[in-house]
Design a protein around this motif. Structure first.
Motif, PDB file in Angstrom:
ATOM      1  N   GLU A 111      48.073  46.570  30.976  1.00  0.00           N
ATOM      2  CA  GLU A 111      47.360  45.443  30.354  1.00  0.00           C
ATOM      3  C   GLU A 111      47.497  44.188  31.232  1.00  0.00           C
ATOM      4  O   GLU A 111      46.525  43.467  31.449  1.00  0.00           O
ATOM      5  N   VAL A 112      48.716  43.955  31.727  1.00  0.00           N
ATOM      6  CA  VAL A 112      48.932  42.761  32.562  1.00  0.00           C
ATOM      7  C   VAL A 112      48.121  42.888  33.859  1.00  0.00           C
ATOM      8  O   VAL A 112      47.535  41.917  34.351  1.00  0.00           O
ATOM      9  N   THR A 113      48.044  44.116  34.401  1.00  0.00           N
ATOM     10  CA  THR A 113      47.251  44.327  35.620  1.00  0.00           C
ATOM     11  C   THR A 113      45.791  43.965  35.376  1.00  0.00           C
ATOM     12  O   THR A 113      45.159  43.267  36.175  1.00  0.00           O
ATOM     13  N   ALA A 114      45.262  44.440  34.251  1.00  0.00           N
ATOM     14  CA  ALA A 114      43.848  44.172  33.956  1.00  0.00           C
ATOM     15  C   ALA A 114      43.611  42.668  33.823  1.00  0.00           C
ATOM     16  O   ALA A 114      42.612  42.142  34.342  1.00  0.00           O
ATOM     17  N   LEU A 115      44.532  41.974  33.174  1.00  0.00           N
ATOM     18  CA  LEU A 115      44.368  40.525  32.992  1.00  0.00           C
ATOM     19  C   LEU A 115      44.436  39.793  34.331  1.00  0.00           C
ATOM     20  O   LEU A 115      43.656  38.873  34.594  1.00  0.00           O
ATOM     21  N   CYS A 116      45.393  40.204  35.178  1.00  0.00           N
ATOM     22  CA  CYS A 116      45.533  39.543  36.479  1.00  0.00           C
ATOM     23  C   CYS A 116      44.286  39.757  37.324  1.00  0.00           C
ATOM     24  O   CYS A 116      43.813  38.845  37.996  1.00  0.00           O
ATOM     25  N   ARG A 117      43.770  40.977  37.267  1.00  0.00           N
ATOM     26  CA  ARG A 117      42.547  41.273  38.028  1.00  0.00           C
ATOM     27  C   ARG A 117      41.403  40.383  37.566  1.00  0.00           C
ATOM     28  O   ARG A 117      40.686  39.800  38.370  1.00  0.00           O
ATOM     29  N   ALA A 118      41.252  40.300  36.235  1.00  0.00           N
ATOM     30  CA  ALA A 118      40.146  39.518  35.681  1.00  0.00           C
ATOM     31  C   ALA A 118      40.293  38.047  36.061  1.00  0.00           C
ATOM     32  O   ALA A 118      39.304  37.357  36.298  1.00  0.00           O
ATOM     33  N   ALA A 119      41.546  37.584  36.144  1.00  0.00           N
ATOM     34  CA  ALA A 119      41.780  36.164  36.442  1.00  0.00           C
ATOM     35  C   ALA A 119      41.845  35.902  37.951  1.00  0.00           C
ATOM     36  O   ALA A 119      41.967  34.754  38.371  1.00  0.00           O
ATOM     37  N   GLY A 120      41.820  36.967  38.749  1.00  0.00           N
ATOM     38  CA  GLY A 120      41.922  36.787  40.200  1.00  0.00           C
ATOM     39  C   GLY A 120      43.299  36.342  40.651  1.00  0.00           C
ATOM     40  O   GLY A 120      43.442  35.707  41.696  1.00  0.00           O
ATOM     41  N   VAL A 121      44.327  36.669  39.862  1.00  0.00           N
ATOM     42  CA  VAL A 121      45.703  36.306  40.225  1.00  0.00           C
ATOM     43  C   VAL A 121      46.406  37.569  40.739  1.00  0.00           C
ATOM     44  O   VAL A 121      46.434  38.575  40.043  1.00  0.00           O
ATOM     45  N   PRO A 122      46.969  37.527  41.948  1.00  0.00           N
ATOM     46  CA  PRO A 122      47.651  38.719  42.463  1.00  0.00           C
ATOM     47  C   PRO A 122      48.824  39.132  41.565  1.00  0.00           C
ATOM     48  O   PRO A 122      49.529  38.269  41.026  1.00  0.00           O
ATOM     49  N   LEU A 123      49.002  40.448  41.434  1.00  0.00           N
ATOM     50  CA  LEU A 123      50.111  40.977  40.636  1.00  0.00           C
ATOM     51  C   LEU A 123      51.033  41.796  41.525  1.00  0.00           C
ATOM     52  O   LEU A 123      50.591  42.713  42.226  1.00  0.00           O
ATOM     53  N   VAL A 124      52.311  41.467  41.475  1.00  0.00           N
ATOM     54  CA  VAL A 124      53.351  42.185  42.217  1.00  0.00           C
ATOM     55  C   VAL A 124      54.216  42.910  41.188  1.00  0.00           C
ATOM     56  O   VAL A 124      54.739  42.266  40.269  1.00  0.00           O
TER      57      VAL A 124
END
Ligand SMILES: *Cc1c(COP(=O)(O)O)cnc(C)c1O
Length: 373
Positions: free
Chosen positions: A174-187
């Motif tokens: 879920e956090v990955t999907a949100l980060c993708r939608a917001a254009g924020v890189p996820l580590v």
């Protein structure tokens, strides 16, 4: 009681594949037991170094190492070119932050229960850690994360998918999907998740370590970075010209025999079937919690059904966790960990005893621990 331990065939095969434990090893979140094949492959390479010379032996192992990058990348939904072998999960984070060169004061959103050494690295690189919203178990609050990303997006989100101090699985998909939608890189810190949970979720970075749930050697870690982010990294020194950019993050001097042991261990994990491995590990966690909660006044921290094999226990009043851990080892041959609140000071209120069996655990081992507690 729940349905008990699932997929006993995996337990039997895992046990048979490695040396007999000297006691009851319930400590894979610290360091697992390697298989005969992984041990022999590493020893074989070390021998080759003595026979051929270290650099000649490494060149001879190039195809095997590349297959390993491919299989490891596959676990994270990435390709061989996206994978760098490093020395540990910590050195993976250091390599990433070194290459990223974010301006001082850049904000990184992480869990309040973030692994303390990770927070220390953020600060060492001049970054400002900020907390993701969480629920009472320390699990990221998905709606809160969505609001945070919309209101004031950080430079990146750092999510430790399964923490070291608590067997809670974060809602990483879920956090990955949100980060993708917001254009924020996820580590994603997958030190406790590789070999334990699904890490093929679409994060920009997945890093982890060999010795925990993948049951590879100590002294090896992996850093996997998607090409779009890898293109933004500037390594200290450029890598070899004919190699993919992530190769610049591999140290020229390394425990190559250990990398080879990890490649074998990952192959065994994939051959066992990661889905079934996860199902058995989740059933082990549930059974452990059912058996131990309340025993001798110890209380389980995680929800019983949390799909991980790590269980942590809060001590009864006045009981010294470090002393109990050492008593279990010396008097009962039971290997577990004592985790002090310094491991995750933003979340822990006191020490816990961590019980983290791998696939080979038997009910009898858990009953012996319950009896000893
Ligand atoms: C163990 C661990 C690390 C560090 O791994 P090393 O290989 O020892 O550097 C980082 N994050 C978490 C969540 C861990 O459990």
């Amino acid at each position: 009681m729940g349905p008990g331990l699932l997929h006993d065939d995996l337990g039997t095969a895992w046990r048979k594949a490695r040396p007999r434990p000297a006691g009851r090893h319930l400590d894979s979140a610290a360091s697992s037991r390697q298989s005969h094949r992984a041990l022999e492959a590493a020893a074989h390479h070390a021998r080759h170094e003595a026979e051929l010379g270290g650099y000649v032996a490494e060149a001879a192992a190039a195809d095997l190492l590349q297959q390993g990058r491919s299989v490891i990348g596959g676990l994270a939904g990435m390709a061989a070119a996206d994978v760098a072998f490093v020395g540990s999960a910590q050195s993976a984070l250091v390599a990433l932050l070194t290459g990223w060169r974010l301006p001082a004061g850049s904000r990184v959103a992480c869990l309040p229960g973030e692994y303390a050494p990770n927070v220390a690295q953020f600060r060492a690189f001049g970054l400002t850690p900020e907390h993701l919203p969480v629920d009472a178990a320390g699990r990221a609050d998905v709606e809160g994360v969505e609001r945070l990303l919309a209101a004031d997006p950080p430079s990146f989100v750092h999510l430790t998918q399964i923490p070291s101090h608590r067997g809670v699985l974060q809602p990483a998909a879920e956090v990955t999907a949100l980060c993708r939608a917001a254009g924020v890189p996820l580590v994603i810190d997958a030190a406790q998740a590789l070999g334990h949970a699904d890490v093929d979720l679409g994060a920009d970075v997945v890093y982890g370590t060999s010795r925990k749930w993948l049951a590879g050697p100590r002294g090896v870690g992996v850093l996997c970075v998607r090409p779009a982010l890898a293109a933004r990294l500037t390594p200290v020194l450029p890598g070899p010209e004919d190699e993919p950019p992530m190769r610049a993050f591999e140290s020229g001097e390394a425990y190559v025999a250990g990398r080879i042991g990890l490649v074998i261990a990952v192959g065994e994990h994939v051959a066992a079937g990661p889905d079934r491995v996860r199902e058995r590990l989740a059933s082990i966690g549930r059974t452990t919690r059912e058996l131990l909660d309340g025993v001798g006044g110890w209380r389980v921290v995680e929800p019983v059904d949390e799909p991980t094999a790590s269980t942590t226990l809060r001590p009864p009043d006045g009981v010294d966790v470090v002393g109990v851990r050492s008593h279990l080892l010396t008097e009962h041959g039971i290997v577990v960990s004592a985790i002090g609140p310094g491991r995750a000071p933003g979340e822990m209120t006191g020490p816990v005893l961590r019980v983290s069996p791998h696939l080979d655990v038997e009910l009898e081992d858990l009953e012996a621990l319950a009896a000893a507690l």
